[in-house]
Design an enzyme around this catalytic site. Structure first.
Site, PDB file in Angstrom:
ATOM      1  N   THR A 163       0.827  -1.206   0.000  1.00  0.00           N
ATOM      2  CA  THR A 163       0.000   0.000   0.000  1.00  0.00           C
ATOM      3  C   THR A 163       0.863   1.258   0.000  1.00  0.00           C
ATOM      4  O   THR A 163       0.381   2.326  -0.374  1.00  0.00           O
ATOM      5  CB  THR A 163      -0.896   0.033   1.255  1.00  0.00           C
ATOM      6  OG1 THR A 163      -0.073  -0.269   2.384  1.00  0.00           O
ATOM      7  CG2 THR A 163      -2.023  -0.992   1.161  1.00  0.00           C
ATOM      8  N   ASP A 164       2.119   1.148   0.430  1.00  0.00           N
ATOM      9  CA  ASP A 164       2.916   2.382   0.627  1.00  0.00           C
ATOM     10  C   ASP A 164       3.168   3.108  -0.688  1.00  0.00           C
ATOM     11  O   ASP A 164       3.089   4.336  -0.742  1.00  0.00           O
ATOM     12  CB  ASP A 164       4.221   2.121   1.409  1.00  0.00           C
ATOM     13  CG  ASP A 164       5.175   1.110   0.791  1.00  0.00           C
ATOM     14  OD1 ASP A 164       4.810   0.442  -0.199  1.00  0.00           O
ATOM     15  OD2 ASP A 164       6.309   1.002   1.309  1.00  0.00           O
ATOM     16  N   SER A 176      31.737  -6.282   5.739  1.00  0.00           N
ATOM     17  CA  SER A 176      30.591  -6.847   6.436  1.00  0.00           C
ATOM     18  C   SER A 176      30.986  -8.184   7.022  1.00  0.00           C
ATOM     19  O   SER A 176      31.701  -8.955   6.382  1.00  0.00           O
ATOM     20  CB  SER A 176      29.436  -7.018   5.451  1.00  0.00           C
ATOM     21  OG  SER A 176      28.443  -7.830   6.035  1.00  0.00           O
ATOM     22  N   GLY A 233      17.812 -10.143   3.140  1.00  0.00           N
ATOM     23  CA  GLY A 233      16.879 -10.425   2.049  1.00  0.00           C
ATOM     24  C   GLY A 233      15.724 -11.293   2.505  1.00  0.00           C
ATOM     25  O   GLY A 233      15.077 -11.952   1.702  1.00  0.00           O
ATOM     26  N   LEU A 292      12.383  -8.829   6.329  1.00  0.00           N
ATOM     27  CA  LEU A 292      12.282  -8.004   7.538  1.00  0.00           C
ATOM     28  C   LEU A 292      12.977  -6.659   7.330  1.00  0.00           C
ATOM     29  O   LEU A 292      13.423  -6.020   8.277  1.00  0.00           O
ATOM     30  CB  LEU A 292      12.879  -8.741   8.745  1.00  0.00           C
ATOM     31  CG  LEU A 292      12.197 -10.069   9.095  1.00  0.00           C
ATOM     32  CD1 LEU A 292      12.891 -10.739  10.273  1.00  0.00           C
ATOM     33  CD2 LEU A 292      10.706  -9.867   9.408  1.00  0.00           C
ATOM     34  N   ASP A 323       9.608   0.915   4.967  1.00  0.00           N
ATOM     35  CA  ASP A 323      10.661   0.260   5.743  1.00  0.00           C
ATOM     36  C   ASP A 323      11.584   1.282   6.413  1.00  0.00           C
ATOM     37  O   ASP A 323      11.970   1.141   7.575  1.00  0.00           O
ATOM     38  CB  ASP A 323      11.489  -0.664   4.842  1.00  0.00           C
ATOM     39  CG  ASP A 323      10.634  -1.729   4.170  1.00  0.00           C
ATOM     40  OD1 ASP A 323       9.490  -1.946   4.614  1.00  0.00           O
ATOM     41  OD2 ASP A 323      11.115  -2.341   3.199  1.00  0.00           O
ATOM     42  N   TYR A 336       7.871  -7.785  -7.624  1.00  0.00           N
ATOM     43  CA  TYR A 336       7.495  -6.530  -6.972  1.00  0.00           C
ATOM     44  C   TYR A 336       7.286  -5.408  -7.997  1.00  0.00           C
ATOM     45  O   TYR A 336       6.251  -4.727  -7.996  1.00  0.00           O
ATOM     46  CB  TYR A 336       8.611  -6.151  -5.996  1.00  0.00           C
ATOM     47  CG  TYR A 336       8.303  -4.983  -5.099  1.00  0.00           C
ATOM     48  CD1 TYR A 336       7.766  -5.180  -3.832  1.00  0.00           C
ATOM     49  CD2 TYR A 336       8.570  -3.690  -5.502  1.00  0.00           C
ATOM     50  CE1 TYR A 336       7.501  -4.118  -3.002  1.00  0.00           C
ATOM     51  CE2 TYR A 336       8.309  -2.611  -4.676  1.00  0.00           C
ATOM     52  CZ  TYR A 336       7.781  -2.830  -3.427  1.00  0.00           C
ATOM     53  OH  TYR A 336       7.514  -1.772  -2.608  1.00  0.00           O
TER      54      TYR A 336
HETATM   55  C1  GLA Z   1       8.870  -4.103   0.646  1.00  0.00           C
HETATM   56  C2  GLA Z   1       9.105  -2.640   0.300  1.00  0.00           C
HETATM   57  C3  GLA Z   1       8.110  -1.754   1.030  1.00  0.00           C
HETATM   58  C4  GLA Z   1       6.681  -2.225   0.832  1.00  0.00           C
HETATM   59  C5  GLA Z   1       6.575  -3.724   1.101  1.00  0.00           C
HETATM   60  C6  GLA Z   1       5.211  -4.270   0.757  1.00  0.00           C
HETATM   61  O1  GLA Z   1       9.168  -4.317   1.997  1.00  0.00           O
HETATM   62  O2  GLA Z   1      10.418  -2.258   0.632  1.00  0.00           O
HETATM   63  O3  GLA Z   1       8.265  -0.419   0.598  1.00  0.00           O
HETATM   64  O4  GLA Z   1       6.222  -1.900  -0.451  1.00  0.00           O
HETATM   65  O5  GLA Z   1       7.532  -4.462   0.363  1.00  0.00           O
HETATM   66  O6  GLA Z   1       4.259  -3.731   1.621  1.00  0.00           O
END
Ligand code: GLA
Length: 344
Positions: free
Chosen positions: A26-27, A58, A100, A103, A153, A210
């Site tokens: 939704t963002d 790292s 990856g 989270l 995020d 995505y």
């Molecule tokens: C990933 C993206 C976020 C968001 C989510 C789905 O985490 O980085 O910006 O779009 O997917 O809600």
């Protein structure tokens, strides 16, 4: 902008990963989401160099993400673009987040580096400073790495607070509105179980997942649109349910969110569906995939004394299908990014 004081020891900062309670995909669609920062985090130690080189090391192997160094380069470029005098740096990274793994490990990496640089340059981390860093980190990811993600995020990593989820409204994507939402599940004997499916995804363009969903939504695909409309309503209902401590209602909304992501947005995978279905059969109040999907993690809301039963049932279902064992973490809402060791 203040110049760099020359610290003898590195400036060290921590930025958390996040779980999204509800409000998925939704963002970037002008909608609502409700993430919270978790205890798993990335730590960055930065030290200025005598030249203008960038050296990043790292402790983790990062097999799943060929872009991880680009995230760091992107953050530096964005901070310089907004006028910060960032010197050449040695940056050392360590993370407890599954990389990856759904989270928001990339946002945690970006925000840890940005927060450490803010500490180095003496930039205050007040609300405005935190938003500025969240936006710089989002741009690092979209403009430099080419992962067309939204801003959830980075805002969760920068603005998270202990015991609270963060309601974010992206109606104006250039100026998202945020509000902390007190989230006292633990007081009522419940826990949130994150299950890492061990299926990995890459969000950068070209993954066919995505980025494709974003395009489909923008072109008016009816089921993608229906997901976003119904998901926004579920976020509003979830905020009300949390306020009323109506945990069964919150659980039902999570489960409905998963069904919508599986059937309308089509970003789930069999492992995520399995964790959700098995958790519900084993007595969870609700369960859903969390994050971008195509693998990553599921989130289950369950009574503390049922959590072990749910874990064992999920492990057994995985073993039955011959899948590599999942990993489980208990999570709770924790603080956003912070400088752990400043200058001097
Ligand atoms: C990933 C993206 C976020 C968001 C989510 C789905 O985490 O980085 O910006 O779009 O997917 O809600």
């Amino acid at each position: 902008m203040a110049g760099v004081n020359s610290p003898s020891a590195p400036v060290v900062a921590r930025a958390p990963g996040r779980v999204n309670l509800i409000g998925e995909h939704t963002d970037y669609n002008g909608g609502l989401c409700l993430p919270f920062a978790i205890g798993l985090a990335t730590i960055a130690a930065v030290r200025p160099r005598g030249d203008d080189q960038l050296r990043v090391t790292s402790r983790e192997a990062v097999p799943g993400d060929p872009h991880w160094q680009e995230y760091v380069v992107g953050v530096l470029a964005e901070l310089r673009r907004i006028g910060w005098e960032v010197p050449g740096l040695d940056i050392d990274l360590v993370s407890t987040l599954p990389l990856g793994g759904g989270l928001a490990s990339s946002a945690a990496l970006e925000c840890a580096v940005a927060t450490a640089i803010a500490g180095l340059l003496g930039v205050p981390l007040d609300g405005a400073g935190r938003r500025l860093l969240a936006e710089a980190c989002r741009r690092a990811e979209t403009e430099h790495v080419g992962a067309p993600t939204g801003g959830m995020d980075q805002l969760a990593a920068m603005l998270g607070s202990d015991g609270h989820a963060l309601l974010i409204d992206f109606a104006d994507p250039d100026s998202p509105v945020t509000a902390p939402v007190s989230f006292p599940v633990a007081e009522d004997g419940l826990v949130l179980l994150v299950t890492d499916t061990r299926v990995r995804h890459v969000l950068a363009d070209g993954d066919g997942g995505y980025a494709q969903r974003r395009r489909e939504y923008a072109r008016g695909h009816p089921r993608r649109r229906r997901h976003v409309v119904t998901e926004n309503a579920r976020v509003r209902d979830a905020v009300d349910a949390i306020g009323a401590r109506a945990w069964a209602r919150l659980g039902a909304l999570m489960t409905a969110s998963h069904a919508s992501l599986r059937d309308d947005y089509e970003v789930s995978v069999p492992q995520l569906d399995q964790v959700v279905d098995t958790g519900l059969e084993a007595g969870a109040l609700g369960a859903r995939m969390t994050g971008g999907g195509f693998g990553g993690c599921a989130l289950t809301l369950v009574a503390a004394d049922r959590a072990g039963v749910v874990r064992e049932a999920v492990d057994a279902a995985y073993a039955e299908r011959g899948w590599a064992p999942p990993r489980h973490h208990l999570v709770e809402p924790g603080p956003g990014a912070e400088v752990l060791r400043g200058i001097g």
